[in-house]
Design an enzyme around this catalytic site. Structure first.
Site, short mmCIF file in Angstrom:
data_model
loop_
_atom_site.label_atom_id
_atom_site.label_comp_id
_atom_site.label_asym_id
_atom_site.label_seq_id
_atom_site.Cartn_x
_atom_site.Cartn_y
_atom_site.Cartn_z
N LYS A 221 0.81 -1.22 0.00
CA LYS A 221 0.00 0.00 0.00
C LYS A 221 0.84 1.27 0.00
O LYS A 221 2.02 1.26 0.36
CB LYS A 221 -1.00 -0.03 1.15
N ARG A 255 -3.89 -10.30 4.57
CA ARG A 255 -4.28 -10.22 3.15
C ARG A 255 -3.09 -9.69 2.36
O ARG A 255 -2.70 -8.53 2.52
CB ARG A 255 -5.50 -9.30 3.01
N1 HH2 Z 1 -7.43 -3.80 0.59
C1 HH2 Z 1 -7.71 -3.81 -0.73
C2 HH2 Z 1 -8.85 -4.47 -1.22
N2 HH2 Z 1 -9.67 -5.14 -0.38
N3 HH2 Z 1 -10.22 -5.85 1.81
C3 HH2 Z 1 -9.97 -5.87 3.12
N4 HH2 Z 1 -10.78 -6.54 3.96
N5 HH2 Z 1 -8.88 -5.21 3.65
C4 HH2 Z 1 -8.01 -4.51 2.86
O1 HH2 Z 1 -7.05 -3.92 3.40
C5 HH2 Z 1 -8.26 -4.48 1.45
C6 HH2 Z 1 -9.40 -5.17 0.94
C7 HH2 Z 1 -6.79 -3.10 -1.69
O2 HH2 Z 1 -5.86 -3.97 -2.25
P1 HH2 Z 1 -5.98 -4.61 -3.73
O3 HH2 Z 1 -7.11 -5.58 -3.79
O4 HH2 Z 1 -4.68 -5.17 -4.15
O5 HH2 Z 1 -6.22 -3.37 -4.67
P2 HH2 Z 1 -7.48 -2.89 -5.48
O6 HH2 Z 1 -8.53 -2.50 -4.51
O7 HH2 Z 1 -6.93 -1.73 -6.29
O8 HH2 Z 1 -7.95 -4.03 -6.34
#
Ligand code: HH2
Length: 275
Positions: A221, A255
């Site tokens: 992040k 995660r």
């Molecule tokens: N972070 C992201 C997405 N979903 N869900 C939970 N519960 N907690 C988190 O910290 C979280 C999440 C962001 O990461 P990523 O899926 O890699 O990115 P994007 O939202 O751009 O797909």
């Protein structure tokens, strides 16, 4: 190693590998939009040690635009079906805030709904989860992805996040989702400055004290980039540091995009902290 060694014991944590079936996720957008690539990536992450896979078809990065329901369904459902077929014992999570997507994903084999809006995004979500018997992750987010990083403000970030999670947990229970099925997440990076993220990580034990398993998502992040000057592909050391410290402060589910290195780090951390 002989039976009775570290492998024989259940680890005191679970790794949730991220499978983003999206063109625009902040760290791997476009890499796994193709279903074959997404399934292969999910299987690789399980082979590396993930016991949960979080499949998502809508980016929640700052500034992201919402994805229409039919498009989100097209992205995630075939991937979940194939992962479930190939590895029936794998716990698959659906990262969505839409009830129709959650229902279809649960029908395809998901056992956990990861709703970053904590049941506020779709009035039918609570019922969809309650009816299914699935687990539910309630995450804190201030505002919505499109605008959440525009000057986020709190009275006191830890108290505000705790109050929010408590209220959302009460709402979920009132809607028929037993507390025993709920996971809590302070939502690192979701409507938070660097200082807010660091305070939440520093005082994570206060979120853990709410009494439910805590999930933490720091992987790659931007606050890690702010601290180290590294771009998104070079934030593994920061990811490792934050996950180890979150483990030490009581988080249970991690995660992450890169499973193998985080698993090693947590194995060492788990062996080091007092039992
Ligand atoms: N972070 C992201 C997405 N979903 N869900 C939970 N519960 N907690 C988190 O910290 C979280 C999440 C962001 O990461 P990523 O899926 O890699 O990115 P994007 O939202 O751009 O797909």
């Amino acid at each position: 190693m002989s039976a009775g060694g570290p492998e024989a014991e259940q680890p005191p944590f679970a790794l949730m590998g991220v499978v983003n079936v999206t063109p625009d996720s902040f760290s791997d957008g476009g890499r796994y939009l193709d279903h074959d690539a997404a399934v292969a990536h999910g299987l690789d992450l399980q082979d590396e040690g993930a016991t949960i896979l979080d499949v998502g078809g809508e980016s929640t990065r700052p500034g992201a635009e919402p994805v229409p329901e039919d498009e989100e369904l097209r992205r995630v459902v075939p991937v979940i079906e194939r992962l479930h077929d190939e590895r029936p014992s794998l716990a698959i999570s659906i990262d969505t805030s839409k009830a129709a997507v959650a229902r279809a994903a649960l029908g395809a084999g998901c056992v956990l709904v990861n709703d970053v809006t904590a049941l506020r995004g779709d009035p039918e979500m609570a019922e969809a989860v309650a009816a299914s018997g699935a687990q539910l992750c309630l995450m804190h987010m201030l505002g919505e992805p499109r605008t959440m990083q525009e000057n986020p403000r709190y009275d006191e970030v830890v108290s505000d996040v705790k109050a929010f999670l408590t209220e959302r947990m009460d709402a979920a229970v009132a809607a028929g989702i037993p507390e025993s099925r709920i996971i809590l997440d302070p939502g690192i990076g979701f409507g938070k400055t660097l200082a807010h993220n660091l305070t939440l990580l520093r005082r994570l034990d206060e979120i853990v004290a709410l009494g439910r398993p805590v999930l933490i998502g720091t992987s790659r992040k931007s606050f890690l980039g702010q601290l180290t000057g590294r771009d998104v592909g070079s934030r593994l050391p920061g990811t490792l540091a934050t996950n180890v410290l979150a483990f030490e402060r009581g988080a249970k589910i991690f995660r992450v995009h890169e499973v193998a290195p985080v698993l090693d780090a947590l194995k060492v951390a788990a062996a080091t902290v007092a039992p």
